[in-house]
Design an enzyme around this catalytic site. Structure first.
Site, PDB file in Angstrom:
ATOM      1  N   GLU A  46       0.877  -1.214   0.026  1.00 25.71           N
ATOM      2  CA  GLU A  46      -0.033  -0.049  -0.002  1.00 25.71           C
ATOM      3  C   GLU A  46       0.735   1.156  -0.028  1.00 25.71           C
ATOM      4  OE1 GLU A  46      -3.037   0.443  -0.481  1.00 25.71           O
ATOM      5  OE2 GLU A  46      -3.867  -1.564  -0.502  1.00 25.71           O
ATOM      6  N   TYR A 129      -6.478   6.530   4.501  1.00 25.76           N
ATOM      7  CA  TYR A 129      -6.501   5.662   3.348  1.00 25.76           C
ATOM      8  C   TYR A 129      -5.613   4.318   3.890  1.00 25.76           C
ATOM      9  CZ  TYR A 129      -5.594   2.559  -0.394  1.00 25.76           C
ATOM     10  OH  TYR A 129      -5.573   1.404  -1.212  1.00 25.76           O
ATOM     11  N   ASP A 147      -9.701   4.903  -2.478  1.00 24.40           N
ATOM     12  CA  ASP A 147      -8.838   5.530  -3.292  1.00 24.40           C
ATOM     13  C   ASP A 147      -9.192   5.861  -4.587  1.00 24.40           C
ATOM     14  OD1 ASP A 147      -9.302   3.244  -4.604  1.00 24.40           O
ATOM     15  OD2 ASP A 147      -7.245   2.451  -5.113  1.00 24.40           O
ATOM     16  N   CYS A 199     -14.097  -0.285 -14.821  1.00 21.74           N
ATOM     17  CA  CYS A 199     -14.503   1.184 -14.481  1.00 21.74           C
ATOM     18  C   CYS A 199     -13.404   2.268 -14.479  1.00 21.74           C
ATOM     19  CB  CYS A 199     -15.191   1.324 -13.194  1.00 21.74           C
ATOM     20  SG  CYS A 199     -16.149   2.739 -13.023  1.00 21.74           S
ATOM     21  N   CYS A 206     -18.454  -0.818 -19.444  1.00 19.41           N
ATOM     22  CA  CYS A 206     -19.871  -0.906 -18.931  1.00 19.41           C
ATOM     23  C   CYS A 206     -20.333  -2.258 -19.249  1.00 19.41           C
ATOM     24  CB  CYS A 206     -20.939   0.397 -18.966  1.00 19.41           C
ATOM     25  SG  CYS A 206     -20.082   1.946 -18.749  1.00 19.41           S
ATOM     26  N   CYS A 209     -19.606  -5.024 -16.567  1.00 19.25           N
ATOM     27  CA  CYS A 209     -19.600  -4.578 -15.106  1.00 19.25           C
ATOM     28  C   CYS A 209     -20.644  -5.116 -14.372  1.00 19.25           C
ATOM     29  CB  CYS A 209     -19.704  -3.042 -15.094  1.00 19.25           C
ATOM     30  SG  CYS A 209     -19.548  -2.356 -13.457  1.00 19.25           S
ATOM     31  N   CYS A 215     -26.192   1.293 -12.457  1.00 15.05           N
ATOM     32  CA  CYS A 215     -25.230   2.667 -12.117  1.00 15.05           C
ATOM     33  C   CYS A 215     -25.995   3.518 -12.796  1.00 15.05           C
ATOM     34  CB  CYS A 215     -24.303   1.797 -13.100  1.00 15.05           C
ATOM     35  SG  CYS A 215     -22.749   3.416 -13.274  1.00 15.05           S
TER      36      CYS A 215
END
Length: 350
Positions: A46, A129, A147, A199, A206, A209, A215
């Site tokens: 991270e 975060y 994020d 995305c 899309c 997804c 959405c």
């Protein structure tokens, strides 16, 4: 999102089939079989991934975990070696905080990362975060991990058109609404994977997804344009001079930059201040300096840098006003931060 009755379940089912295989990740099948993530590897990945791509991090992560397989090993490492291995990842304050954090964990926590959000936030270099990501991924706590990928997914999913950064509180609140109590570690990684692979910033896929039916951005036709962003101010340009002096025995004149500030603690070429007007010459040693006829161009977070290069060959008995001569056999260009390595490559090519 009325057509998605269980959005977390939908996404987790997708992640179980399509989640990325990453060297620091324990995948869904392994987790289901009882394997648990190593908090050290989660934390290290991270920190490395902040402001950096997965592709850039893979090799660095492998080298770090080979050299220092535990937080105790990293805590005991030589600062210069760690900074050298960090070269290429940028944002060198992260490397300094990496060492500070490793030493606190080793000395004050017995080599074990704490598992709560509040305790993680108290460690050096761990912000909101990163603390949430470690708590969720390593300890399976239902923390909200947000994020850039998650912000983009939430903006499109809920058709939030408020520009960033003003939209951050609303995006975080929406992400918190969806975070499940069951498998929160897998869910956190699933949302990030969705943003990284489906995305995406441009041309989101899309049609494949798992959240396409609910959405709101897709239904409104606004998804490709989200999240909206407040226009950034143009970055200023700063100028400087870098001096590359080589002694007749092959040693290079280098200096370690101050701990605080850009490239803190890193070895680099002595040089002038970086200023927006014409820089004042600041040669580190008496020599016949030659204009290398090349200019380093590098971009930092807040400004563009243009570095003119001066080179010189100096005799053995010439003492520098600042910096030290590093013997040729100890000099590794790969240990230099990127901007300094660019200077070396350009000067050598000239």
């Amino acid at each position: 999102m009325s057509t998605l009755r269980e959005p977390a379940a939908e996404l987790l089912a997708w992640y179980d089939r399509h989640g990325r295989e990453l060297p620091w990740r324990v995948g869904p099948a392994a987790r289901a079989a009882g394997q648990r993530p190593d908090p050290y590897r989660v934390w290290l990945s991270e920190v490395m991934l902040q402001q950096t791509t997965v592709a850039a991090v893979r090799d660095h992560f492998h080298r770090f975990t080979t050299l220092w397989p535990t937080v105790e090993a990293l805590a005991a490492a030589d600062d210069a070696r760690v900074m050298g291995e960090w070269a290429g990842l940028g944002y060198y304050a992260r490397a300094r905080n990496l060492l500070k954090c490793a030493r606190v964990v080793a000395e004050e926590h017995g080599g074990r990362f704490p598992g709560t959000l509040d305790a993680l936030r108290k460690l050096p270099g761990i912000g909101p975060y990163t603390a949430a990501a470690i708590a969720a991924i390593a300890f399976d706590r239902a923390e909200t991990v947000v994020d850039g990928n998650v912000e983009r997914v939430m903006a499109r999913l809920f058709d939030i058109r408020t520009p960033l950064p003003a939209a951050k509180p609303e995006l975080t609140a929406r992400a918190a609404e969806l975070t499940p109590q069951a498998r929160p570690g897998c869910y956190a990684q699933a949302v990030m994977d969705l943003g990284a692979t489906i995305c995406t910033p441009r041309r989101p896929a899309c049609g494949i997804c798992p959240w396409r039916d609910g959405c709101l951005g897709r239904l409104a036709g606004s998804a490709p344009d989200l999240p909206a962003k407040t226009p950034k101010k143009a970055k200023p340009v700063r100028h400087g001079i870098a001096y590359l002096a080589r002694r007749v025995d092959g040693a290079w004149l280098l200096e370690r930059r101050p701990e605080k500030g850009l490239l803190g603690g890193m070895l680099g070429w002595p040089g002038s201040d970086w200023v927006e007007e014409a820089p004042q010459p600041a040669p580190p040693i008496r020599a016949e300096w030659r204009d290398a006829g090349a200019e380093v161009r590098h971009t930092f977070t807040h400004f563009h840098l243009r570095l003119a290069l001066r080179t010189a060959l100096v005799p053995m008995d010439r003492a520098p006003a600042r910096g030290i001569f590093l013997p040729q056999e100890e000099f590794r260009p790969s240990d230099l931060p990127t901007v300094m390595r660019k200077a070396f490559d350009l000067a050598r090519g000239g």
